[in-house]
Design an enzyme around this catalytic site. Structure first.
Site, mmCIF file in Angstrom:
data_model
loop_
_atom_site.group_PDB
_atom_site.id
_atom_site.type_symbol
_atom_site.label_atom_id
_atom_site.label_comp_id
_atom_site.label_asym_id
_atom_site.label_seq_id
_atom_site.Cartn_x
_atom_site.Cartn_y
_atom_site.Cartn_z
ATOM 1 N N THR A 164 -1.367 4.582 0.900
ATOM 2 C CA THR A 164 -0.936 4.228 -0.561
ATOM 3 C C THR A 164 -2.335 4.766 -1.152
ATOM 4 O OG1 THR A 164 0.241 2.873 0.333
ATOM 5 C CG2 THR A 164 -0.564 2.480 -2.157
ATOM 6 N N ASP A 174 6.386 8.347 -1.995
ATOM 7 C CA ASP A 174 5.723 7.310 -0.995
ATOM 8 C C ASP A 174 6.613 6.843 0.019
ATOM 9 O OD1 ASP A 174 3.892 5.686 0.257
ATOM 10 O OD2 ASP A 174 4.025 3.846 -1.074
ATOM 11 N N GLU A 175 6.128 6.538 1.102
ATOM 12 C CA GLU A 175 7.212 6.320 2.325
ATOM 13 C C GLU A 175 8.129 7.244 2.500
ATOM 14 O OE1 GLU A 175 6.271 3.942 4.164
ATOM 15 O OE2 GLU A 175 5.263 2.238 3.403
ATOM 16 N N GLN A 227 6.807 5.630 11.862
ATOM 17 C CA GLN A 227 7.095 4.416 11.298
ATOM 18 C C GLN A 227 8.507 4.497 10.460
ATOM 19 O OE1 GLN A 227 3.649 1.641 9.578
ATOM 20 N NE2 GLN A 227 2.508 3.589 9.716
ATOM 21 N N ARG A 240 0.634 -3.887 13.479
ATOM 22 C CA ARG A 240 0.526 -4.748 12.634
ATOM 23 C C ARG A 240 -0.877 -5.404 13.031
ATOM 24 N NH1 ARG A 240 1.880 -2.426 9.201
ATOM 25 N NH2 ARG A 240 2.138 -0.839 10.664
#
Length: 761
Positions: free
Chosen positions: A33, A224-225, A255, A610
């Protein structure tokens, strides 16, 4: 301001390239990001007008945070006119200006999920379809998938694969439902969320003048993503970025975990095929996790064949190895995790997350945390006993236990649908108030209570009351678990949930299975305490004590976070527990295709990454599922993690069925160059990893021998026939004098020697 001073070399290269298409592959915790944010700031500094930059995100929160960061890098006025937001918000903004070209007015309504569900219910009722077959959630799921794939209702009706699937599920009217749903939306001058994407594509495809206008506005397109985009989003980005192709997409193929929402990993994997001139930038430094966690995650994900290879690294401390612990049962797993958290992290509960594959798994941990006084929160979901399907089942139990429970009556009298409408329920309620009795009593004798409804409705009410009376009678001689099975089955609730094959439907069915597991645990625990009969009323009393503990959402008390791995994406925690690492759970039993298994492996990659400092992985050797105790095998994915990064407890067996070892992408290319076969390289990979995957053999033995006479507190006396280890569980076969042969887990059996016997006969 020198915006490059806060970026590493790879990030600087990705930010500064603006001449053509670019793909930024960012490993977990690598500052993805940040690159997108700084790239927008860089474009603004170069003099690109803000209103010529389009930045697409997947959440409003991400858009707000990015815009806030950009404002801190450039004068606020420079960023004010950015086109930044979610795909849906940007599409809605454009459609407000162009809706008339599609036959809508500019003040069209946007239907949310509740509106859409209400509309589809009306259509199902109008067509007189069985809503136990044509479930609204399932219908909307299929319509949504079609729209996101840009399949119109006309194309749907002629799609052989889709229509065959619908026929197999007895959904013969599915295509017509889609047609009517779209027609009703159009008549109401409304669009649903999926229409915002579909209609933009239709607008651009049918009106080149409008397309060229927006292409001229958006000189730079950033996404993004990107690994989470579906086909409609892919087409929107493609059309808007042409012909200059000044497009930058950022994401991580490792991911990509949302295929059930329509996300298509091929969009990111084949990006360079669609844009041959695209530059590839890899962000491989992880700023979040220890070296051990990063290397373990790398060793896992490298088993996926379909990926853009990268070698993520960390310069943080080496850190502890990952603890892998086996437990005898799912209940012991929850107890063990709660005990460890209380012992090691009681002063830092906010640092801890417990991640699981399915929502249903939260129940056991919620119970144990309550018992141990460990504060917790459910992230991205609701507490187990507050979930609708669980409350529905409990309402059946309550009404069968207490026929005067009017709230329970109103909740379940038409669940699943029996044709007893709201108006009838209101009339029943009024009669009950006037006659000072329960609503169930009115339903049992509608004439006696002067209930003014049709003959057909009277019959339905009487049938419902007779069914509840049967459940009430059964409670006198059936324990809580047996009566729960009876109620869930004979009420139609279980069949109704099983008929919904959507992702959400499967989750609801799993929650009911987990409720049965909770009742089974409760009965078993009471039996171990010497209580032979456990009525349903006792279980309901315990549940009411659990659910009455109202939580203040604004309470600053530190809490452990409980969530699914899907909900954890984008978050980070110092301490992470990954639980339920078993075959048919993680990976899910519903995932059988190679592509589905690869997504499940990506899901575990997300779980591992995570963690900032420590990871604990656990699995159970037995788990209560689908009404019975089933023996579980450790997940195949545990074999995919390099053993040098794991610390196994002495009772942890090695996982079975290791996954194939795929060569890295560079090695595949070298195979083609050198003319060697891919198979030979795969076999090399397997031989190299053989030592690391050597199973740990359990060698514990029992004192019991064939011929021993034993006594069990429930089954009485019997003779041992055999003692053995099966799937790393110690089992004993006993021929009981009164109930015949039983196979028991030695951990649970709690056997004593029968008086007057010893040794083998």
């Amino acid at each position: 301001m020198d915006i490059f001073r806060d970026l590493n070399t790879s990030q600087q290269e990705a930010v500064s390239y603006t001449d053509g298409p670019s793909l930024v592959i960012a490993g977990a915790g690598a500052g993805k990001t940040r690159v997108l944010t700084y790239k927008i700031a860089y474009l603004l500094q170069k003099g690109v007008p803000a209103n010529h930059i389009l930045a697409l995100t997947f959440t409003n929160k991400a858009a707000r945070e990015m815009k806030s960061r950009i404002v801190s890098l450039v004068p606020e006025g420079d960023a004010r006119y950015l086109w930044m937001g979610t795909f849906h918000s940007i599409c809605a903004r454009i459609l407000r200006q162009e809706a008339d070209k599609l036959g809508f007015t500019r003040d069209y309504s946007i239907y949310d999920t509740t509106d859409s569900k209400s509309l589809i219910k009306q259509i199902i009722k109008q067509k007189q379809l069985d809503d136990n077959v044509y479930k609204p959630n399932l219908m909307l799921s299929r319509i949504s998938a079609a729209k996101n794939a840009l399949i119109s209702y006309e194309a749907y009706a002629h799609n052989k694969e889709l229509t065959e699937r619908d026929r197999f599920d007895r959904l013969y009217e599915m295509a017509d439902l889609y047609r009517l749903y779209d027609a009703r939306l159009k008549a109401a001058n409304a669009m649903d969320f999926d229409d915002l994407l579909k209609n933009i594509c239709m607008l651009f495809q049918t009106n080149t003048e409008v397309l060229h206008y927006y292409q001229s506005i958006f000189q730079y397109v950033l996404v993004d993503e990107y690994q989470d985009t579906n086909y409609a989003q892919y087409m929107i980005v493609k059309m808007l970025s042409e012909p200059e192709n000044r497009i930058c997409v950022v994401g991580d193929d490792a991911q990509s975990i949302y295929s059930f929402r329509g996300a298509d990993i091929r969009n990111i994997l084949t990006f360079r095929q669609g844009y041959p001139d695209a530059k590839l930038f890899k962000l491989e430094q992880n700023y979040r996790s220890t070296q051990t966690i990063v290397k373990a995650a790398n060793s896992l994900i490298h088993h996926n064949e379909n990926q853009i290879y990268k070698e993520v690294f960390s310069e943080k401390a080496v850190g502890d190895t990952i603890q892998v612990t086996s437990y005898t049962s799912d209940r012991e797993e929850a107890t063990g995790v709660a005990s460890l958290i209380k012992k090691k992290y009681s002063k830092h509960l906010d640092d801890v997350a417990v991640l699981y594959r399915t929502n249903a798994q939260s129940r056991a941990f919620e119970n144990e945390f309550r018992k141990n006084g460990i504060a917790y929160r459910i992230y991205g979901g609701v507490s187990f006993y507050q979930r609708k399907e669980v409350k529905d089942a409990l309402a059946y139990f309550r009404l069968s236990s207490n026929p005067l429970d009017n709230e329970a009556f109103q909740r379940v009298v038409d669940l699943p649908s029996r044709g007893i409408g709201d108006m009838t329920v209101r009339k029943v309620s009024q009669c009950a108030i006037e006659d000072n009795c329960g609503m169930l009593a009115v339903a049992a004798n509608p004439v006696e209570h002067n209930l003014h409804v049709s003959v057909v409705t009277m019959k339905r009410l009487r049938e419902f009351s007779r069914m509840i009376q049967e459940f009430t009678d059964a409670m006198e001689n059936k324990n809580a678990y047996d009566v729960a099975e009876m109620i869930l089955s004979q009420s139609g609730l279980l069949q109704s949930l099983a008929a919904d094959t959507s992702y959400e439907g499967r989750e609801r069915k799993e929650n009911i299975d987990e409720l049965l597991s909770a009742i089974h645990d409760f009965v078993d625990r009471r039996m171990q305490e010497g209580i032979d009969f456990t009525p349903m009323q006792d279980f309901l009393a315990e549940v009411s004590l659990l659910t009455d503990q109202d939580e203040n959402l604004n309470d600053p008390t530190p809490r452990v976070t409980l969530m699914t791995v899907h909900a954890a994406k984008g978050l980070e925690f110092p301490q992470v527990f990954i639980v339920g690492m078993e075959e048919n759970l993680f990976p899910s039993q519903y995932c059988t295709k190679p592509s589905e298994i690869e997504e499940e492996r990506r899901l575990l990659y997300v779980a591992l990454t995570r963690a900032m400092t420590n990871v604990n992985i656990s699995f159970a050797k037995s788990r209560f599922r689908n009404g019975s105790v089933s023996f579980a095998s450790p997940s195949r994915f545990l074999n995919d993690i390099d053993r040098s990064y794991l610390r196994l407890s002495s009772s942890s067996p090695s996982p079975s069925r290791p996954s194939p070892v795929y060569p890295r992408k560079e090695e595949q290319e070298r195979v083609r160059i050198d003319g060697r076969t891919l198979n030979s390289l795969q076999s090399i990979g397997k031989s190299e990893s053989k030592a690391a995957d050597t199973p740990l053999v359990k060698t514990t033995t029992s004192d019991w021998k064939p011929g021993d006479r034993v006594e069990h507190r429930v089954f009485g006396q019997g003779t041992v026939k055999s003692v053995y280890i099966d799937n790393d569980n110690e089992k004993i076969d006993i021929l009981f004098d009164k109930v015949g042969k039983k196979t028991l887990l030695l951990t649970y059996a709690k056997l004593t020697r029968a008086e007057g016997t010893s040794g083998a006969e």
